[in-house]
Design an enzyme around this catalytic site. Structure first.
Site, mmCIF file in Angstrom:
data_model
loop_
_atom_site.group_PDB
_atom_site.id
_atom_site.type_symbol
_atom_site.label_atom_id
_atom_site.label_comp_id
_atom_site.label_asym_id
_atom_site.label_seq_id
_atom_site.Cartn_x
_atom_site.Cartn_y
_atom_site.Cartn_z
ATOM 1 N N ASP A 10 -9.802 5.915 0.792
ATOM 2 C CA ASP A 10 -8.810 5.011 0.209
ATOM 3 C C ASP A 10 -9.074 3.574 0.662
ATOM 4 O O ASP A 10 -9.788 3.332 1.653
ATOM 5 C CB ASP A 10 -7.412 5.467 0.669
ATOM 6 C CG ASP A 10 -6.317 5.114 -0.320
ATOM 7 O OD1 ASP A 10 -6.557 4.261 -1.188
ATOM 8 O OD2 ASP A 10 -5.209 5.693 -0.195
ATOM 9 N N ASP A 58 -2.291 5.700 -9.230
ATOM 10 C CA ASP A 58 -1.217 6.481 -8.610
ATOM 11 C C ASP A 58 -0.176 6.878 -9.647
ATOM 12 O O ASP A 58 0.703 7.687 -9.383
ATOM 13 C CB ASP A 58 -0.540 5.669 -7.500
ATOM 14 C CG ASP A 58 -1.311 5.755 -6.190
ATOM 15 O OD1 ASP A 58 -2.258 6.565 -6.108
ATOM 16 O OD2 ASP A 58 -0.969 5.017 -5.243
HETATM 17 C C1 DGJ Z 1 -2.780 5.335 -2.005
HETATM 18 C C2 DGJ Z 1 -3.394 6.427 -2.824
HETATM 19 O O1 DGJ Z 1 -3.608 5.974 -4.128
HETATM 20 C C3 DGJ Z 1 -2.473 7.642 -2.802
HETATM 21 O O2 DGJ Z 1 -3.013 8.657 -3.599
HETATM 22 C C4 DGJ Z 1 -2.293 8.105 -1.380
HETATM 23 O O3 DGJ Z 1 -3.512 8.584 -0.870
HETATM 24 C C5 DGJ Z 1 -1.772 6.979 -0.522
HETATM 25 N N1 DGJ Z 1 -2.577 5.802 -0.644
HETATM 26 C C6 DGJ Z 1 -1.710 7.368 0.921
HETATM 27 O O4 DGJ Z 1 -1.313 6.351 1.709
#
Ligand code: DGJ
Length: 735
Positions: A479, A547
């Site tokens: 991430d 997301d």
């Molecule tokens: C952002 C990501 O897009 C999510 O899927 C998740 O992993 C969160 N970060 C976790 O903090």
């Protein structure tokens, strides 16, 4: 149009007989011909050794005729500026947007580049590399332009390298990857914009005289506001199946700039590269600066043709295991957020197995002790298991998951640090921040200085250490949630090298990891789709588009990514976002690599049964979705439905998805949709899958065997309406 670029516009020119402004090439000019199966890019070098781009479009049957193409990029004899240089140098006679601008070691701010020589050689089966060597006649300053032509895929990868042996460093103010020149009557640019949970919104705009710039200055998350990928359609707005389209994308995960300039001759110049913003790069003598690659494809079969070429190229040449397998997974992020322990996870492993996925992915929140990661305010950088949540450590979890019948994967955010972390306390000089300004946070965190080799080693060792301790760890979600504020490195000398050296440092780490773990599946994530580009996808097997997993929203998001990236790389998860039933969510997620982020134990019996069957069917059809050619049949932007089909290479199998995207009442099913990509001579059987328990298929009762010719001429009605909001049809050749 004031020139007849007849290879692009044969019909228009022959009918309209528009007079040409350019002259035919005088005998003796050198022509460098870069061809793929369908396309040609032709460079002409005149007696003054000036290299110009005279053609980018369909390949000619007779190579000798490239010499007859008129010169389009020069105004008149009274005007010496060259508009169609293959790499426009700034500071001398070229006054349009440059591709390269430098200040020499002696302070001279001008550059001229003349042709020295070129060489062309095959570098792999179906891949031909052409190098064009250019040089400043007054300075020991060289540029080499590279054109890698992927024959079958019709994709050209272009980049440049810059080198000098002047006495002191040279400052590179601008150093683009490419410089294209395309004459047409009109230009329509489709570019994309967005933000968190709202990625990839398209805008199509006509390009008029002057410059349009797309860029990012965010440092780490090139895609967050506008991705470095675009479509330019020539003469008329982009159509899915017809017309001339150039799809382009810059393989760079940092600050970029795409310049589109319609010049005074009404021809289009495209100059993609690293963003010159705050990035005047100091280049020491005898060192080489290599720009990122710009990838482009020309299609005369509309956007569809262009994206199929990019997909084929990416699967074969760019994305690790692009022609291999992928793991379906259950992720715990939305199921638990930061609130989990070994017991809860143990139950989730069993849920994963019950559902039928291959792997369980543990997301954020598993680390940090002095500053536990119980929310997003602390702990990043302290990659040790939190002893309260995970007293037996990761090794135990890996084994427990495997005992339950699923592999185990883990979330990391290796480039980041929380101000509340032991890492920050120990190594404040590893953090990108200005010494005399307040810290600004993005998601309460800061970015580590990956231009620093020690930080690169730290990040490498984080992953390497995890893999060494847990050799069966099956997946990494990488991430990246913050942008770079207060850009300043405590390590590097020339601060304006930071944005570039950051990305090069990141690629260095990823390259080392890939060399050691070539088959490890890794998901590219950046707070959703903040970083989806072919620079990063050199190292990642897949990406997280957004997301926002509301299935209705996802149709649009996935649709737009699909212009550039193949479905095998798109992680589409079934979650509890939105109001859509599980069938709709599953049908949407199946258009790529399916995963889940739900509480399995909360599913009703029919929902569970449906999902288990869907995963079984998915395993049967996934290769068609991942490796097949994508044909977008009905766009959600102009229809009540979105409809797309994946067709296998040999056209013996296809999977067809249709979704209702309007909330207006549709009692009657929509009109038949014409299919595409099938073999007209083949006979096909159509079978509905993902039929929800207790419901009946409107398709499976009919004989449902048709010729490809019928399906592509008359079409077929998938019977989508307000009661059947999504339909998945499996199409198989009947021999
Ligand atoms: C952002 C990501 O897009 C999510 O899927 C998740 O992993 C969160 N970060 C976790 O903090």
């Amino acid at each position: 149009m004031n020139v007849c670029f007849y290879t692009l516009l044969t019909v228009a020119c022959s009918i309209l007989t528009i007079p040409t402004r350019g002259n035919q090439a005088p005998p003796g000019d050198v022509h460098i011909i870069i061809e793929t199966q369908q396309t040609a890019l032709v460079i002409r070098v005149d007696k003054d050794k000036t290299p110009t781009l005279v053609h980018l479009g369909p390949k000619l049957r007779n190579t000798a005729e490239y010499a007859a193409i008129p010169t389009n990029g020069k105004r008149g004899e009274d005007y010496t500026g060259i508009y169609n240089s293959i790499y426009t140098p700034a500071g001398s006679r070229n006054l349009l947007e440059p591709a390269i601008q430098v200040t020499h070691a002696d302070g001279n701010p001008s550059l001229d580049l003349v042709y020295i020589r070129h060489e062309t050689q095959p570098v792999a089966e179906g891949v031909v590399l052409t190098k064009v060597y250019l040089k400043d006649p007054q300075y020991p300053f060289d540029v080499t332009l590279y054109y890698k032509a992927y024959q079958k895929e019709d994709v050209i990868e272009q980049w440049s390298s810059i080198r000098h042996t002047e006495k002191k460093p040279v400052i590179l103010h601008k150093y683009a990857s490419a410089n294209l020149y395309i004459p047409a009557q009109n230009y329509y640019l489709t570019h994309f914009h967005g933000d968190w949970a709202n990625e990839m919104n398209p805008s199509e705009v006509p390009l008029t005289e002057g410059i349009k710039l797309l860029d990012s200055k965010l440092g780490t998350r090139a895609d967050l506001f506008q991705p470095p990928s675009f479509l330019v359609s020539l003469n008329q707005p982009a159509d899915e199946d017809r017309g001339e389209v150039i799809a382009g994308t810059l393989a760079w995960s940092g600050n970029y700039q795409l310049a589109f300039e319609v010049d005074p001759l009404h021809n289009l110049r495209i100059i993609p590269g690293i963003n010159p913003y705050a990035s005047a790069y100091t280049l020491a003598p005898a060192t080489e600066f290599t720009t990122p690659a710009f990838l482009f494809t020309y299609s005369d079969k509309g956007k569809g043709g262009a994206s199929r070429s990019l997909h084929r190229w990416a699967r074969k040449y760019r994305i690790p295991q692009g022609q291999g397998d992928r793991l379906t997974l259950l992720n715990n992020w939305e199921a638990t957020y930061f609130d989990f322990n070994e017991e809860k996870l143990g139950a989730l492993f069993k849920d994963g197995k019950k559902l039928g996925v291959d792997l369980f992915l543990l997301d954020d929140g598993w680390f940090g002790n002095k500053y536990p990661r119980n929310d997003d305010h602390a702990g990043l950088g302290d990659w040790q298991e939190n002893v309260k949540k995970l007293p037996h450590g990761l090794g135990y979890l890996v084994k427990e998951a495997e005992n339950s019948g699923v592999k185990f994967g883990i979330w990391l955010e290796p480039e980041m640090v929380s101000p509340k972390s032991e890492l920050y306390e120990k190594h404040p000089d590893w953090v990108i921040k200005l010494p005399n300004r307040s810290e600004y946070y993005f998601r309460n965190q800061l970015v580590l200085d990956l231009s620093n080799p020690k930080v690169q080693d730290f990040v490498y060792e984080l992953v390497n250490g995890l893999m060494t301790k847990n050799p069966t760890l099956g997946f990494i979600k990488w991430d990246c949630n913050a942008v770079i504020y207060n850009a300043f490195s405590a390590t590097i000398q020339n601060q304006s090298n930071l944005y570039v050296d950051y990305v090069k440092g990141l690629y260095n780490v990823l390259g080392r990891l890939r060399a050691k773990y070539p088959t490890l599946p890794m998901m590219l994530c950046s707070g959703g789709g903040g970083r989806v580009d072919y620079g990063a996808l050199n190292y990642f097997t897949e990406y997280w588009p957004s997301d926002n997993t509301d299935a209705l929203e996802r149709i649009f998001i996935q649709w737009n990514y699909s212009y550039f990236f193949p479905s095998i790389a798109s992680c589409n998860h079934v979650t509890d976002w939105g109001k859509q039933p599980i069938k709709f969510r599953t049908d949407v997620a199946m258009m790529g690599k399916i995963g889940y982020d739900i509480v399995v134990s909360k599913l009703t019996e029919p929902e569970l049964q449906f999902s288990q069957q869907a995963l079984k069917d998915y395993n049967r059809i996934k290769q068609v979705i991942w490796q097949g050619d994508l044909f977008r049949l009905a766009s959600p932007y102009t229809n009540d439905v979105a409809s797309a089909i994946y067709v296998s290479d040999s056209k013996d199998r296809a999977v067809w998805f249709t979704y209702l995207v309007t909330s207006r009442y549709k009692a009657e099913s929509i009109a038949p949709i014409k299919l595409n990509g099938l073999d007209p001579a083949k006979s096909y059987h159509i079978q509905e899958i993902n039929v929800y328990p207790g419901t009946k298929s409107a398709i499976n009762t009919s004989p449902a065997t048709y010729s490809g010719n019928y399906l592509m001429t008359i079409g077929f009605n998938p019977q989508v309406d307000t009661r059947r909001t999504s339909v998945v049809l499996e199409i198989t050749e009947v021999k």
